[in-house]
Design a protein around this motif. Structure first.
Motif, mmCIF file in Angstrom:
data_model
loop_
_atom_site.group_PDB
_atom_site.id
_atom_site.type_symbol
_atom_site.label_atom_id
_atom_site.label_comp_id
_atom_site.label_asym_id
_atom_site.label_seq_id
_atom_site.Cartn_x
_atom_site.Cartn_y
_atom_site.Cartn_z
ATOM 1 N N SER A 104 0.829 -1.207 0.000
ATOM 2 C CA SER A 104 0.000 0.000 0.000
ATOM 3 C C SER A 104 0.862 1.255 0.000
ATOM 4 N N ARG A 105 1.916 1.264 0.795
ATOM 5 C CA ARG A 105 2.806 2.427 0.851
ATOM 6 C C ARG A 105 3.474 2.665 -0.500
ATOM 7 N N LEU A 106 3.972 1.584 -1.103
ATOM 8 C CA LEU A 106 4.653 1.723 -2.386
ATOM 9 C C LEU A 106 3.671 2.170 -3.472
ATOM 10 N N HIS A 108 0.880 3.967 -3.097
ATOM 11 C CA HIS A 108 0.514 5.373 -2.920
ATOM 12 C C HIS A 108 1.693 6.299 -3.241
ATOM 13 N N TYR A 109 2.903 5.836 -2.985
ATOM 14 C CA TYR A 109 4.070 6.637 -3.373
ATOM 15 C C TYR A 109 4.138 6.755 -4.894
ATOM 16 N N ALA A 110 3.960 5.621 -5.574
ATOM 17 C CA ALA A 110 3.967 5.651 -7.038
ATOM 18 C C ALA A 110 2.826 6.506 -7.568
ATOM 19 N N ASP A 111 1.669 6.426 -6.909
ATOM 20 C CA ASP A 111 0.509 7.229 -7.312
ATOM 21 C C ASP A 111 0.815 8.717 -7.203
ATOM 22 N N ALA A 112 1.374 9.135 -6.065
ATOM 23 C CA ALA A 112 1.698 10.551 -5.890
ATOM 24 C C ALA A 112 2.753 11.006 -6.893
ATOM 25 N N ALA A 113 3.728 10.138 -7.157
ATOM 26 C CA ALA A 113 4.804 10.511 -8.077
ATOM 27 C C ALA A 113 4.281 10.697 -9.503
ATOM 28 N N ILE A 114 3.466 9.767 -9.992
ATOM 29 C CA ILE A 114 3.020 9.857 -11.385
ATOM 30 C C ILE A 114 1.996 10.970 -11.557
ATOM 31 N N LEU A 115 1.126 11.192 -10.555
ATOM 32 C CA LEU A 115 0.153 12.281 -10.684
ATOM 33 C C LEU A 115 0.849 13.637 -10.678
ATOM 34 N N HIS A 116 1.894 13.761 -9.863
ATOM 35 C CA HIS A 116 2.682 15.002 -9.899
ATOM 36 C C HIS A 116 3.341 15.164 -11.266
ATOM 37 N N HIS A 117 3.921 14.088 -11.766
ATOM 38 C CA HIS A 117 4.583 14.128 -13.065
ATOM 39 C C HIS A 117 3.595 14.524 -14.170
ATOM 40 N N LEU A 118 2.410 13.925 -14.151
ATOM 41 C CA LEU A 118 1.427 14.205 -15.194
ATOM 42 C C LEU A 118 0.876 15.622 -15.082
ATOM 43 N N ARG A 119 0.649 16.089 -13.862
ATOM 44 C CA ARG A 119 0.145 17.462 -13.698
ATOM 45 C C ARG A 119 1.164 18.469 -14.213
ATOM 46 N N VAL A 120 2.431 18.258 -13.883
ATOM 47 C CA VAL A 120 3.471 19.160 -14.381
ATOM 48 C C VAL A 120 3.542 19.093 -15.905
ATOM 49 N N ARG A 121 3.461 17.882 -16.440
ATOM 50 C CA ARG A 121 3.525 17.707 -17.895
ATOM 51 C C ARG A 121 2.342 18.386 -18.586
ATOM 52 N N ILE A 122 1.153 18.231 -18.007
ATOM 53 C CA ILE A 122 -0.031 18.849 -18.598
ATOM 54 C C ILE A 122 0.069 20.374 -18.546
ATOM 55 N N VAL A 123 0.464 20.903 -17.389
ATOM 56 C CA VAL A 123 0.552 22.362 -17.243
ATOM 57 C C VAL A 123 1.579 22.944 -18.205
ATOM 58 N N ARG A 124 2.723 22.298 -18.328
ATOM 59 C CA ARG A 124 3.746 22.791 -19.261
ATOM 60 C C ARG A 124 3.250 22.720 -20.704
ATOM 61 N N HIS A 125 2.514 21.657 -21.017
ATOM 62 C CA HIS A 125 1.980 21.540 -22.372
ATOM 63 C C HIS A 125 0.920 22.602 -22.631
ATOM 64 N N LEU A 126 0.089 22.873 -21.625
ATOM 65 C CA LEU A 126 -0.942 23.892 -21.791
ATOM 66 C C LEU A 126 -0.328 25.255 -22.087
ATOM 67 N N GLY A 127 0.835 25.509 -21.473
ATOM 68 C CA GLY A 127 1.498 26.783 -21.715
ATOM 69 C C GLY A 127 1.976 26.957 -23.139
ATOM 70 N N ALA A 128 2.060 25.856 -23.890
ATOM 71 C CA ALA A 128 2.522 25.931 -25.277
ATOM 72 C C ALA A 128 1.388 25.862 -26.281
ATOM 73 N N LEU A 129 0.143 25.710 -25.806
ATOM 74 C CA LEU A 129 -0.988 25.605 -26.718
ATOM 75 C C LEU A 129 -1.479 26.985 -27.140
ATOM 76 N N PRO A 130 -2.071 27.094 -28.328
ATOM 77 C CA PRO A 130 -2.637 28.381 -28.761
ATOM 78 C C PRO A 130 -3.728 28.830 -27.796
ATOM 79 N N LEU A 131 -3.722 30.117 -27.455
ATOM 80 C CA LEU A 131 -4.691 30.626 -26.499
ATOM 81 C C LEU A 131 -6.115 30.502 -27.019
ATOM 82 N N GLY A 132 -6.282 30.536 -28.318
ATOM 83 C CA GLY A 132 -7.621 30.401 -28.877
ATOM 84 C C GLY A 132 -8.255 29.066 -28.551
#
Length: 601
Positions: A104-106, A108-132
């Motif tokens: 369970s510990r491992l 949830h650790y993997a869960d927190a790590a990948i969700l952080h990774h994906l959120r950062v990846r999504i936010v960085r990608h959003l910053g490169a998308l056309p504002l329209g």
């Protein structure tokens, strides 16, 4: 001329055209595995620990069954043999607890790590998308990706993985033990579980189609709810609540019908699944078969007790795996949605950003289409010199806002080019391009922050005195000083207690503070009362000094003094000139002017 480049993607999937959405629930094969690639080793370790834990969890039941077999089949049972099995059972229980906690510990650790990774990846990608894209349809997809889709993936890592691996392990370990006791009886148990699996597969055969229909109905319910909440003043004032609520009722009824259709289709197979997956079903089958085999002499009472102890608990271990399988299906759909978001092509950036020579804006045979077929702007050419005011007017739907949206690259032109200081805007880095402009729209956007910070957005790091001077120039300083906490007064997205004109002047103060040499005004005074309009016009006059100003206006008297007026109709430039010149031509502008004067006379 430098060329534009974008990072190639090997995991992309096709995206819909601008302004369209793909339907929900279209799970792309392998999407989940691709997104989970950074934590693959953690998931393998977590699965292994789950398997060992589940295997250890069966040991106490096997120990209890063996104790029963020893005591029932041996007249003078050895106490040492009994206590040996007691020790084995206790060790299995202790090992199960330790491995379960670590798994369970491992997980949830993997869960927190990948969700952080994906959120950062999504936010960085959003910053490169056309504002329209955000203005057209992106906000809903971003919300879904950052909340619902990631939550579905969380369920896969934190819960479903352990449930599925655990169920498989329990069946495997229990099956090996039961086959070692008696093969025919073991086949009876597996037969009941097999029937339950078949029934479950039948009940879930059309799950994707029904879930898609339910998600679509939920979307219509949300849209109707937002429509009613956002337009509550108009609804109450004009008595149109019945029509709006009727749309809400229709959406709710459609959801109910979709849900009822699913229930009616699976009610029988679902009932059979629940029956076969109950302890009572296994207990009945094992008892009936065991009594028959005992009567035939092929089974002993001690062996029947072993089956009753071990097999009756199998459904309780398998039922969570059903929830886990559903979570994996939802996780695949969530992963596919996130992949489609990440696959949307970012705004192409130049390899080396060029610096414009001045801030003259040139539209050179500019065309643009949202859908690739119908041109919203077609072959528009115009020059907006530095230090002048260019007004863009025309009927509703003429392409005014679309044309100005192309300047900050909310969208990229599909034909021709837009230049600033002689440089194509596609050869200017997006950060530098946006920093060269002050954008003031009719719809005011404020942050949940203090008044001062809402102004300071125009130039992060600006001092308090600079903020104050910008507010004075925008004729909003006295209003701010009258607020309970002055410049430290917190605002919400609606502007708190500020009026529409005051919120507009706040955004103008933001633009003044930025000091950008190009100013784009999109219907900045269209919804204001005369007094607020006068104050905003004075603030805009201060903002426009020495700048390249492009303004869209419906109230033609507000742009009568513009250096040039561009008249658009159906996306094409039909007239240009100063106010007096256009009136003498008796064209579209003159007709619009006379219509407004006639209304206001």
């Amino acid at each position: 001329m430098s060329t534009t480049t974008s990072e190639p993607r090997t995991d992309s999937v096709p995206e819909p055209a601008v302004g369209t959405e793909q339907g929900p629930g279209l799970a792309e094969p392998g999407a989940l595995a691709r997104l989970f690639a950074p934590i693959r080793s953690y998931l393998i370790a977590c699965g292994l620990l789950s398997a060992l834990s589940s295997g250890a969890g069966i040991v106490p039941y096997v120990a209890a069954a063996e104790i029963a077999r020893v005591t029932l089949s041996t007249p003078s049972v050895s106490a040492a043999a009994v206590w040996t099995w007691v020790g084995i059972g206790a060790a299995g229980a202790g090992l199960w607890l330790v491995l379960m906690v670590q798994s369970s510990r491992l997980g949830h650790y993997a869960d927190a790590a990948i969700l952080h990774h994906l959120r950062v990846r999504i936010v960085r990608h959003l910053g490169a998308l056309p504002l329209g894209w955000f203005r057209a349809s992106g906000s809903g997809r971003v919300k879904r990706a950052m909340t619902g889709d990631l939550e579905e993936m969380h369920e896969v890592i934190a819960h479903a993985l352990g449930q599925l691996v655990g169920a498989v392990t329990v069946i495997a370990v229990s099956g090996v033990y039961l086959f070692s006791v008696d093969v025919p009886m073991a086949l009876v148990v597996l037969g009941v579980l097999g029937l339950m699996t078949v029934s479950y597969r039948v009940s879930m055969r059309s799950m994707a189609a029904h879930v898609n229909r339910l998600i679509a109905a939920e979307g219509r319910i949300s849209a109707a709810s937002v429509e009613y909440a956002d337009g509550i003043q108009v609804v109450k004032a004009f008595g149109t609540g019945g029509r709006v609520l009727h749309r809400f009722d229709e959406a709710v009824n459609e959801y109910a019908e979709a849900f009822a259709a699913w229930v009616n289709e699976v009610r029988h197979s679902s009932a059979v699944t629940r029956l076969l997956g109950s302890e009572m079903a296994v207990l009945t089958a094992v008892t009936a078969a065991g009594v028959a085999f005992i009567a035939q002499g092929s089974l002993t009472g001690a062996e029947l007790v072993a089956f009753l102890v071990v097999s009756v608990g199998l459904p309780a271990s398998i039922i969570p795996a059903v929830s886990g399988a559903q979570a994996v299906r939802k996780g695949r759909m969530g992963a596919a949605n996130i992949e489609r978001l990440l696959a949307r092509m970012p705004l192409p950036e130049p390899e080396r950003s060029r610096t414009p020579d001045g801030h003259e804006v040139e539209f050179d045979h500019v065309s643009f289409s949202y859908d690739g077929t119908t041109c919203a702007v077609e072959d528009v050419s115009a020059v907006c010199p530095t230090g002048t005011v260019t007004a863009i007017v025309g009927p509703s739907g003429a392409g005014k806002t679309t044309l100005t949206s192309l300047l900050p690259r909310f969208y990229d032109v599909t034909g021709g080019a837009i230049r600033i200081g002689g440089v194509d805007i596609r050869e200017i880095g997006s950060a530098r391009l946006l920093a060269s402009m002050s954008l003031v729209f009719q719809d005011v956007s404020l942050l949940r922050d203090s008044v001062a910070e809402n102004i300071r957005i125009g130039r992060p790091g600006a001092g308090d005195e600079d903020v104050r001077e910008a507010a004075i120039a925008a004729h909003i300083h006295d209003v701010i000083e009258a607020l309970p906490q002055g410049y430290d007064t917190p605002l919400d997205a609606g502007g708190g207690g500020l009026s529409g004109g005051e919120r507009q002047r706040l955004t103008i103060a933001r633009a003044i503070l930025s000091g950008a040499p190009i100013v784009v005004l999109d219907e900045a005074t269209a919804a204001l009362d005369p007094d607020s309009e006068t104050a905003v016009q004075e603030a805009l006059a201060r903002l426009a000094v020495g700048k390249t100003v492009i303004v869209i206006a419906h109230r033609l008297h507000t742009i009568a003094g513009a250096d040039q007026i561009l008249v658009l109709d159906n996306g094409r430039l039909v007239e240009r000139g100063r106010h007096d010149e256009l009136l003498t031509r008796d064209g579209l502008y003159a007709r619009m002017w006379m219509a407004q004067e006639g209304v206001t006379a």
